[in-house]
Design a protein around this motif. Structure first.
Motif, short mmCIF file in Angstrom:
data_model
loop_
_atom_site.label_atom_id
_atom_site.label_comp_id
_atom_site.label_asym_id
_atom_site.label_seq_id
_atom_site.Cartn_x
_atom_site.Cartn_y
_atom_site.Cartn_z
N GLU A 224 0.83 -1.21 0.00
CA GLU A 224 0.00 0.00 0.00
C GLU A 224 0.86 1.26 0.00
N GLU A 227 2.24 1.73 -3.52
CA GLU A 227 1.22 2.20 -4.45
C GLU A 227 0.96 3.70 -4.29
N ARG A 231 1.75 6.81 -7.08
CA ARG A 231 0.80 7.82 -7.53
C ARG A 231 1.40 9.23 -7.44
N THR A 274 4.62 0.02 -12.91
CA THR A 274 3.20 -0.30 -13.03
C THR A 274 2.98 -1.80 -13.14
N LEU A 277 3.91 -3.61 -9.75
CA LEU A 277 2.92 -3.41 -8.68
C LEU A 277 1.65 -4.23 -8.94
N ASN A 278 1.25 -4.29 -10.20
CA ASN A 278 0.07 -5.10 -10.53
C ASN A 278 0.31 -6.57 -10.20
N ARG A 281 0.31 -7.07 -6.41
CA ARG A 281 -1.04 -7.04 -5.85
C ARG A 281 -1.75 -8.37 -6.10
#
Length: 501
Positions: A224, A227, A231, A274, A277-278, A281
């Motif tokens: 978290e 992420e 951003r 990106t 992180l995907n 997750r």
């Protein structure tokens, strides 16, 4: 014509054949001797006293004197023969020693040549520096989930390792400058460099496991945090493109190209982030914490480098503004110094005249203008006072910062020479010699750029993986880029190859 079998036989094959023959002779004679012993024991009379009740032996049964002496000679002859063969075998063995027979390869490994030793030192320096850089990059992410007191030992470990690596680079730089001159001292200097690098790695390796224990109790919390960091960084990176365009318009194409290159590389790292992180997750949601940690570390490393690139463009913009404000005063001060100090250095007048022309000719690079002004007067006493000293310091900090950022985000390709010069530039600047420091930093950047060109520029469409490997985010040990670089030294930094349970 020589037979192919003969041509293929090693030069020392004949020596091996002689040894085998000697072994066979020793075995044959020794076997004959041992076989003769039972025969002799049967043929010769017992030496022990006969029992009291036994009858006297018949003189006719005793061997004749001639027969007895022949039998007695068998064992001594066998022993002497065996000894002779042993002596011959020893002679053959000694003749095969390298000290007695030049050209025969020793079984012991040969001593490393100076070139081989230097290559090993370069590898040790790069590996140690990479380990420190990767460990430094991970600490800010760890700080988001680990409290300050618990993280303090790891900060100290990184600082101690950085001190060792800096000392190692200092020794290596002096070695390349020809110090010490004595061959024995030079060998010891190389050993000292490797020892410093090994100590840096040991300090980080010793702390790696404990940091993992503190960081990865629950992978969802660090995920978290990452992420949210992504951003914020994505928004900053979007602004970096606009900054690069503005710098190009104001200061010319050379400045704009540097800023645009940084902005594009930052976006490349974020594309990679990106994807990682995907995957992290998805792995966390499916309960595969080991894979989640691995992919999260990939993302963290890429974000750290994207942050360096974005911050570098912002810092460049600030320093260009500062330099542009200094150029007129520095130019006037330099002209005053030249008027007061005679004779003027060769080419100094022409350099100042060229800079003054650029001020009115259109967009120009103010940092480059200050660099030329300060270098033109570096040997004059008046160059180390007032605005000229301020200008030289600004140029040196800008050059060292640019070289540092470039090496940091291309450490998968940057070699030991560029890193050594960068470390020398930092030391020289700290010692109060900004003009010389700027020269070293620019040379470090040139060598690092050369290393990257030799390594190969990543092609677009790779999802950022090639750029991550070039940046050292991935260790590049496997076709997919390998494991992410984690906190630790050479023994532990690649431990996330298969994930952490």
């Amino acid at each position: 014509m020589t037979s192919s079998l003969v041509r293929g036989r090693p030069r020392h094959a004949t020596a091996h054949i002689r040894v085998r023959v000697a072994h066979a002779l020793v075995g044959a004679v020794a076997g004959a001797g041992w076989l003769a012993i039972p025969v002799l024991a049967v043929q010769e009379p017992a030496t022990a006293a006969p029992p009291a009740h036994s009858a006297p032996e018949d003189p006719g049964d005793s061997p004749s004197p001639g027969e007895s002496s022949a039998v007695d000679l068998i064992l001594p002859v066998a022993v002497l023969g065996t000894a002779g063969v042993l002596i011959a075998y020893t002679h053959v063995r000694r003749s095969r020693r390298p000290s007695r027979a030049p050209g025969v390869v020793s079984a012991a490994p040969p001593a490393a040549t100076p070139a081989e030793s230097e290559r090993q030192v370069r590898e040790a320096l790069v590996q140690a520096d990479d380990s420190v850089r990767a460990s430094e990059e991970e600490l800010p992410f760890a700080a988001a989930v680990v409290d300050g007191p618990a993280l303090a030992p790891f900060r100290r470990a990184v600082q101690a390792a950085r001190t060792e690596v800096s000392a190692a680079f200092g020794l290596w730089h002096r070695y390349e400058e020809g110090e010490p001159a004595d061959p024995g001292d030079r060998t010891r200097a190389l050993v000292a460099v490797v020892g410093r690098c090994a100590e840096a790695g040991r300090l980080l390796d010793a702390s790696a496991g404990e940091l993992d224990r503190l960081r990865w109790n629950d992978v969802r919390h660090p995920l978290e945090v990452a992420e949210e960091t992504f951003r914020r960084l994505g928004a900053r990176a979007a602004g970096t493109r606009a900054t690069a365009l503005a710098l190009r318009e104001r200061y010319g194409p050379s400045v704009g190209a540097r800023a645009t290159g940084c902005a594009e590389e930052a976006m490349d790292r974020l594309v990679f982030t990106t994807a990682q992180l995907n995957e992290a997750r998805r792995a966390a949601d499916s309960g595969d914490d080991g894979r989640a940690v691995r992919q999260l570390r990939c993302a963290e490393g890429a974000m750290a480098q994207a942050g360096i690139l974005v911050a570098g463009v912002d810092r460049l913009a600030r320093r260009l503004l500062e330099a542009a404000a200094l150029v007129p005063a520095a130019l006037t001060g330099a002209e005053a110094v030249l008027a007061a100090d005679t004779p003027a250095p060769s080419g100094a007048d022409a350099t100042l005249a060229a800079v003054r022309t650029e001020l009115t000719a259109g967009p120009y690079d103010p940092l480059d203008a200050l660099r030329r002004i300060t270098r033109a007067l570096v040997r004059l006493p008046g160059a180390r006072s007032g605005v000229l000293d301020t200008a030289a310091d600004l140029v040196a900090r800008a050059a060292a910062g640019e070289a540092e950022d470039y090496v940091a985000v291309h450490r998968g390709a940057a070699g030991a020479d560029s890193r050594s010069l960068l470390a020398a530039a930092v030391r020289t600047l700290a010692e109060g010699h900004p003009v010389e420091a700027a020269v070293l930093a620019r040379r470090a950047l040139e060598l690092a750029e050369r290393d990257v060109r030799a390594h190969g520029i990543p092609e677009s469409g790779t999802g950022g993986t090639a750029g991550a490997a070039l940046g050292g985010v991935l260790l590049g040990e496997e076709p997919d880029g390998g494991p992410p670089a984690a906190f630790g030294g050479p023994e532990t930094r690649g431990r996330l190859r298969t994930g952490t349970d």
